[in-house]
Design an enzyme around this catalytic site. Structure first.
Site, PDB file in Angstrom:
ATOM      1  N   ASP A   1       0.861  -1.164   0.000  1.00  0.00           N
ATOM      2  CA  ASP A   1       0.000   0.000   0.000  1.00  0.00           C
ATOM      3  C   ASP A   1       0.910   1.231   0.000  1.00  0.00           C
ATOM      4  O   ASP A   1       2.099   1.132   0.319  1.00  0.00           O
ATOM      5  CB  ASP A   1      -0.889  -0.032   1.255  1.00  0.00           C
TER       6      ASP A   1
ATOM      7  N   ASP B   1      -0.140   5.315   0.642  1.00  0.00           N
ATOM      8  CA  ASP B   1      -0.439   6.269   1.709  1.00  0.00           C
ATOM      9  C   ASP B   1      -0.511   5.567   3.064  1.00  0.00           C
ATOM     10  O   ASP B   1      -1.277   4.629   3.237  1.00  0.00           O
ATOM     11  CB  ASP B   1      -1.781   6.969   1.446  1.00  0.00           C
TER      12      ASP B   1
END
Length: 287
Positions: free
Chosen positions: A28, A30
């Protein structure tokens, strides 16, 4: 909490064995490798460590607000060199979904940023105007930082007309290092639901297991050979669970340790950051 690990000495043989099987790390973005516009100080060394160990990686994001080209530029500006093949966003997942399931849908009313709309147009779609006369085949709602009241009202109108309605991702907020709450896609389509009574026909992105399918297929990997690393339980970790991958929750973004304790199903492992994961992977290769 038995799966909350802060250093090598705390890990069980069972968990160490699972980590040793990892051949690819799906990251991932952010809250995992950076926060808003700030790269975590350990990200570059973590990626270099994976390369040294012969482990491939890719970047997955539920944030569709930027095109793949824009994401690659952002990563480059942060000091990370990546290729188009290493990037997969929920916008790309939505495009793939529409092409595979609704090939006749060509005209879209898109509640999204100009960068995201450009990604759809590059894929051959026509973005319809904010007009009741310009009738779309489908409504696409996304994380839109350029959202205007008029376009929100138009999207609600099309939702009421019972055309195909797709949302790009289920995130309620977007992580940021600024003193503000960034309202994300789920909050926007919840607004439309309150106004119209209609939910999206499908919500894509994580936690849908399809976000990992491309990696598994292209790299010919088994799910247990992939570590899905992220900061959200209801997207990143749930996708890992749905896909049968090894879920690694890092506490550098949205989820807290208290959130992790309440997670159902139980999480595979909870770590302070990807830095700890890099140390554990390295440690597993020495055993």
């Amino acid at each position: 909490m038995k799966n909350h690990i802060t250093d090598n000495s705390q890990i069980s043989p069972e968990l160490l064995n699972k980590i040793k099987k990892i051949k690819h790390v799906a990251l991932d973005m952010d809250g995992t490798i950076y926060n808003g516009t700030t790269l975590f100080p350990f990200t570059i060394s973590f990626l270099n460590k994976l390369k040294e160990l012969g482990i491939s990686y890719s970047f997955l994001t539920n944030n569709p607000s930027k095109s793949i080209e824009d994401y690659l530029k952002k990563l480059e500006n942060l000091g990370i060199s990546a290729t188009e093949e290493e990037m997969y966003s929920s916008a790309v997942a939505t495009i793939d979904y529409l092409k595979n399931n609704y090939p006749e849908a060509k005209r879209l009313f898109i509640l999204g940023t100009p960068s995201m709309i450009k990604q759809f147009e590059k894929a051959g779609y026509i973005s319809t105007e904010d007009s009741a006369e310009d009738i779309p085949d489908a409504l696409v709602v996304a994380f839109d930082m350029t959202l205007t009241y008029e376009r929100l009202c138009r999207a609600s109108w099309w939702a009421k007309q019972n055309i195909l309605y797709v949302a790009t991702n289920p995130d309620r907020v977007c992580p940021t290092d600024q003193p503000v709450v960034l309202v994300d896609c789920a909050s926007i389509y919840s607004c439309i639901e309150t106004a119209t009574g209609r939910k999206p026909d499908i919500v894509l992105g994580k936690p849908q297991k399809e976000m990992l399918d491309g990696i598994l297929t292209s790299k010919k990997l088994k799910p247990e050979e992939v570590a899905m690393v992220g900061d959200r339980i209801y997207t990143d970790m749930m996708m890992a669970h749905n896909a049968g991958a090894f879920g690694v929750l890092v506490l550098t973004g949205e989820a807290t340790l208290d959130d992790a304790k309440k997670a159902d199903p139980e999480l595979d492992i909870i770590l302070p950051s990807i830095e700890t994961l890099g140390n554990l992977i390295e440690y597993s290769h020495l055993k």
